[in-house]
Write a protein that holds these residues in place. Structure first.
Motif, PDB file in Angstrom:
ATOM      1  N   ALA A   3       0.835  -1.198   0.000  1.00 52.98           N
ATOM      2  CA  ALA A   3       0.000   0.000   0.000  1.00 52.98           C
ATOM      3  C   ALA A   3       0.875   1.256   0.000  1.00 52.98           C
ATOM      4  O   ALA A   3       0.577   2.222  -0.715  1.00 52.98           O
ATOM      5  CB  ALA A   3      -0.925  -0.006   1.215  1.00 52.98           C
ATOM      6  N   ILE A   4       1.947   1.231   0.746  1.00 54.97           N
ATOM      7  CA  ILE A   4       2.864   2.375   0.791  1.00 54.97           C
ATOM      8  C   ILE A   4       3.528   2.574  -0.562  1.00 54.97           C
ATOM      9  O   ILE A   4       3.624   3.694  -1.071  1.00 54.97           O
ATOM     10  CB  ILE A   4       3.903   2.182   1.915  1.00 54.97           C
ATOM     11  CG1 ILE A   4       3.220   2.223   3.278  1.00 54.97           C
ATOM     12  CG2 ILE A   4       5.000   3.221   1.833  1.00 54.97           C
ATOM     13  CD1 ILE A   4       4.092   1.783   4.417  1.00 54.97           C
ATOM     14  N   VAL A   5       3.985   1.480  -1.161  1.00 50.54           N
ATOM     15  CA  VAL A   5       4.614   1.556  -2.479  1.00 50.54           C
ATOM     16  C   VAL A   5       3.634   2.106  -3.508  1.00 50.54           C
ATOM     17  O   VAL A   5       3.978   2.955  -4.334  1.00 50.54           O
ATOM     18  CB  VAL A   5       5.144   0.163  -2.901  1.00 50.54           C
ATOM     19  CG1 VAL A   5       5.502   0.122  -4.370  1.00 50.54           C
ATOM     20  CG2 VAL A   5       6.333  -0.224  -2.050  1.00 50.54           C
ATOM     21  N   THR A   6       2.395   1.641  -3.443  1.00 49.66           N
ATOM     22  CA  THR A   6       1.379   2.103  -4.392  1.00 49.66           C
ATOM     23  C   THR A   6       1.107   3.587  -4.231  1.00 49.66           C
ATOM     24  O   THR A   6       1.082   4.334  -5.217  1.00 49.66           O
ATOM     25  CB  THR A   6       0.086   1.290  -4.210  1.00 49.66           C
ATOM     26  OG1 THR A   6       0.368  -0.082  -4.506  1.00 49.66           O
ATOM     27  CG2 THR A   6      -1.011   1.790  -5.125  1.00 49.66           C
ATOM     28  N   VAL A   7       0.917   4.032  -3.003  1.00 53.09           N
ATOM     29  CA  VAL A   7       0.599   5.441  -2.769  1.00 53.09           C
ATOM     30  C   VAL A   7       1.776   6.347  -3.148  1.00 53.09           C
ATOM     31  O   VAL A   7       1.588   7.410  -3.745  1.00 53.09           O
ATOM     32  CB  VAL A   7       0.191   5.651  -1.289  1.00 53.09           C
ATOM     33  CG1 VAL A   7       0.132   7.119  -0.928  1.00 53.09           C
ATOM     34  CG2 VAL A   7      -1.145   4.999  -1.020  1.00 53.09           C
TER      35      VAL A   7
END
Length: 103
Positions: A3-7
């Motif tokens: 999720a962090i990588v995506t955001v």
């Protein structure tokens, strides 16, 4: 982690890369690496007795984990598309000024 990588990466990839397909390919590569690392991290915790990510029963398929990671993956593609549209608008903006006055 995914999720962090995506955001952090999906929108900038779409915004700054001129070719949207290139942004998708880079996102798939980064997501794949992050997903593998996250799964390994969660599996190590599961073997140690933490059942917050996966069920305690090893015979049960982790469909909830699949649904969450699939949703995050799809959101990443949407963010790339949005970033590409906004970036294309910004790049295609006309910098010329119309000096003729309309009457």
């Amino acid at each position: 982690m995914i999720a962090i990588v995506t955001v952090l990466l999906a929108f900038p990839l779409g915004f700054f890369l001129h070719n949207r397909t290139s942004a998708y390919v880079v996102y798939v590569a980064i997501f794949g690496y992050s997903f593998t690392f996250q799964t390994l991290y969660l599996l190590r915790a599961w073997v140690g007795g933490d059942h917050s990510a996966f069920s305690a029963d090893p015979e049960k398929l982790p469909l909830d984990y699949l649904a969450v990671t699939g949703a995050i993956y799809a959101v990443g593609f949407l963010l790339i598309t949005l970033g590409h549209r906004l970036g294309a608008k910004r790049r295609n903006r006309s910098l010329a000024v119309d000096l003729e006055s309309s009457k």
